[in-house]
Design an enzyme around this catalytic site. Structure first.
Site, PDB file in Angstrom:
ATOM      1  N   PHE A 160      25.073  50.870 -67.569  1.00 28.59           N
ATOM      2  CA  PHE A 160      25.522  50.824 -68.958  1.00 28.59           C
ATOM      3  C   PHE A 160      26.865  51.524 -69.147  1.00 28.59           C
ATOM      4  O   PHE A 160      26.932  52.725 -69.438  1.00 28.59           O
ATOM      5  CB  PHE A 160      24.463  51.450 -69.865  1.00 28.59           C
ATOM      6  CG  PHE A 160      23.358  50.507 -70.253  1.00 28.59           C
ATOM      7  CD1 PHE A 160      22.959  49.488 -69.405  1.00 28.59           C
ATOM      8  CD2 PHE A 160      22.706  50.651 -71.463  1.00 28.59           C
ATOM      9  CE1 PHE A 160      21.929  48.617 -69.753  1.00 28.59           C
ATOM     10  CE2 PHE A 160      21.674  49.789 -71.833  1.00 28.59           C
ATOM     11  CZ  PHE A 160      21.289  48.767 -70.973  1.00 28.59           C
ATOM     12  N   THR A 220      17.245  48.012 -66.043  1.00 26.53           N
ATOM     13  CA  THR A 220      18.141  48.251 -67.166  1.00 26.53           C
ATOM     14  C   THR A 220      18.028  49.696 -67.662  1.00 26.53           C
ATOM     15  O   THR A 220      17.312  50.509 -67.092  1.00 26.53           O
ATOM     16  CB  THR A 220      17.832  47.242 -68.296  1.00 26.53           C
ATOM     17  OG1 THR A 220      18.827  47.339 -69.315  1.00 26.53           O
ATOM     18  CG2 THR A 220      16.454  47.479 -68.892  1.00 26.53           C
ATOM     19  N   ASP A 234      25.486  37.997 -72.570  1.00 25.62           N
ATOM     20  CA  ASP A 234      24.519  38.956 -73.106  1.00 25.62           C
ATOM     21  C   ASP A 234      24.169  38.528 -74.523  1.00 25.62           C
ATOM     22  O   ASP A 234      24.688  39.076 -75.508  1.00 25.62           O
ATOM     23  CB  ASP A 234      25.127  40.362 -73.079  1.00 25.62           C
ATOM     24  CG  ASP A 234      24.089  41.448 -73.287  1.00 25.62           C
ATOM     25  OD1 ASP A 234      22.898  41.199 -73.028  1.00 25.62           O
ATOM     26  OD2 ASP A 234      24.473  42.558 -73.700  1.00 25.62           O
ATOM     27  N   GLU A 278      13.141  40.912 -70.992  1.00 24.42           N
ATOM     28  CA  GLU A 278      12.860  42.347 -70.934  1.00 24.42           C
ATOM     29  C   GLU A 278      11.417  42.710 -71.279  1.00 24.42           C
ATOM     30  O   GLU A 278      10.837  42.182 -72.237  1.00 24.42           O
ATOM     31  CB  GLU A 278      13.807  43.090 -71.887  1.00 24.42           C
ATOM     32  CG  GLU A 278      13.708  44.602 -71.797  1.00 24.42           C
ATOM     33  CD  GLU A 278      14.881  45.309 -72.440  1.00 24.42           C
ATOM     34  OE1 GLU A 278      14.794  46.535 -72.611  1.00 24.42           O
ATOM     35  OE2 GLU A 278      15.890  44.648 -72.765  1.00 24.42           O
ATOM     36  N   LYS A 298      13.371  42.383 -66.760  1.00 23.71           N
ATOM     37  CA  LYS A 298      14.102  43.613 -67.055  1.00 23.71           C
ATOM     38  C   LYS A 298      13.129  44.757 -67.256  1.00 23.71           C
ATOM     39  O   LYS A 298      12.234  44.688 -68.095  1.00 23.71           O
ATOM     40  CB  LYS A 298      14.971  43.436 -68.313  1.00 23.71           C
ATOM     41  CG  LYS A 298      16.168  42.531 -68.120  1.00 23.71           C
ATOM     42  CD  LYS A 298      16.948  42.353 -69.406  1.00 23.71           C
ATOM     43  CE  LYS A 298      17.714  43.604 -69.798  1.00 23.71           C
ATOM     44  NZ  LYS A 298      18.560  43.365 -71.001  1.00 23.71           N
TER      45      LYS A 298
END
Length: 315
Positions: free
Chosen positions: A190, A168, A28, A107, A143
């Site tokens: 998450f 996400t 990440d 993203e 994303k």
């Protein structure tokens, strides 16, 4: 000839090496050096990570190139900034793909989270930029925010364009099931954000890894997907500590920050596979605890905080 027992060999291995036997490890980060060091299969990026990397002197040339591209495209100042950001995200993605065998997640601007058409247009533009650079869409995950609009955008991208999506900003079981029903490629649940909500809104301020509400939330999603045969895979994300990561060994994928990857490299304790798709596992744990109570507030709370902070102040 001497041989090393399996138990002793495990103790000699780092926790990261053990984890890779059960789970696809994803970095990440937007830092190429970290990707080279920890050798993940895939990588995830977001505007905050790209911003942090873009501030590093060794990546200044990518920022300069993106700004030149944005100016050359013309248009209003807002359009130039948008084009610069798109180019920068893809430029980092291209460099990352040189360092790993798998896929990179890029993203879509979270400010488009409630704009289906806006997300579709942005996703198609990002994929077009990758294709211009010779990268096929199979190596890219787009994303998208796990709002209703985002999920519908993901469904259309998958069905009509063959573009794989990583959903996400996912904080609840309901979001996860909606994503799976839409047959998107991957959900990023998450862990840390769920953990944060419980710390802020309950009397509990700490949890053992296997009772951590974020870990339990991802476990429930994983087991439900496997029980009912969904093709969507689960990636644990947004970890706050190494215990959360190790408690989800066996999850399809785990995306981990360089800081926690470093800790896992130095740790030599035994990592046990906690999740696997066998019926025995999900029968035992899928329904042991419901995390649906308060899911509306749990989902709304991180949204209010993350959407306003996600804008990338490039210029």
């Amino acid at each position: 000839m001497s041989s090393v027992s399996p138990d002793k060999r495990r103790k000699m291995e780092s926790a990261l090496s053990q984890l890779k036997k059960y789970t696809v490890v994803v970095a990440d980060t937007g830092d190429f050096n970290a990707i080279e060091e920890y050798k993940p299969q895939d990588a995830t990026t977001n505007p905050s990570l790209i911003l942090a990397a873009a501030k590093m002197p060794e990546y200044q040339h990518l920022l300069d190139q993106a700004i030149k591209y944005g100016i050359a495209k013309g248009g209003t100042e807002e359009e130039q900034v948008a084009n610069t950001m798109d180019k920068l995200f893809v430029s980092f993605g291209l460099e990352i793909l040189k360092k790993l065998p798998g896929r990179v997640s890029t993203e879509v601007d979270a400010r488009l989270s409630y704009d289906k058409d806006g997300m579709l247009a942005k996703a198609l533009k990002l994929i077009a930029l990758y294709k211009e650079a010779g990268i096929n869409e199979d190596r890219v995950l787009i994303k998208l925010s796990s709002t209703w609009e985002g999920i519908q955008a993901g469904k259309e991208l998958e069905e009509k364009h063959g573009i794989h999506c990583n959903m996400t900003l996912l904080f609840s079981f309901a979001q996860a099931v909606a994503c799976a029903e839409a047959k998107v490629t991957l959900v990023s649940a998450f862990v840390g954000r769920i953990f944060d909500w419980y710390k802020e809104n309950t009397d509990r301020k700490s949890f053992e890894p296997h009772e951590d509400p974020g870990v339990l939330g991802v476990t429930k999603i994983y087991n439900y997907f496997k029980k009912f045969g969904y093709s969507t895979v689960v990636m644990g994300a947004s970890f706050r500590n190494m215990g959360q990561v190790k408690a989800l060994a066996g999850c399809d994928l785990l995306t981990i920050s360089p800081g926690l990857l470093a800790e896992l490299t130095q740790d030599h304790s035994t990592v046990v596979e906690s999740l696997n798709p066998s019926p025995l596992t999900w029968r035992r744990s899928t329904w042991t605890r419901s995390l649906s109570v308060g899911s509306t507030t749990r989902t709304a709370w991180p949204w209010r905080n993350c959407l306003t902070a996600s804008a990338f102040p490039l210029m």
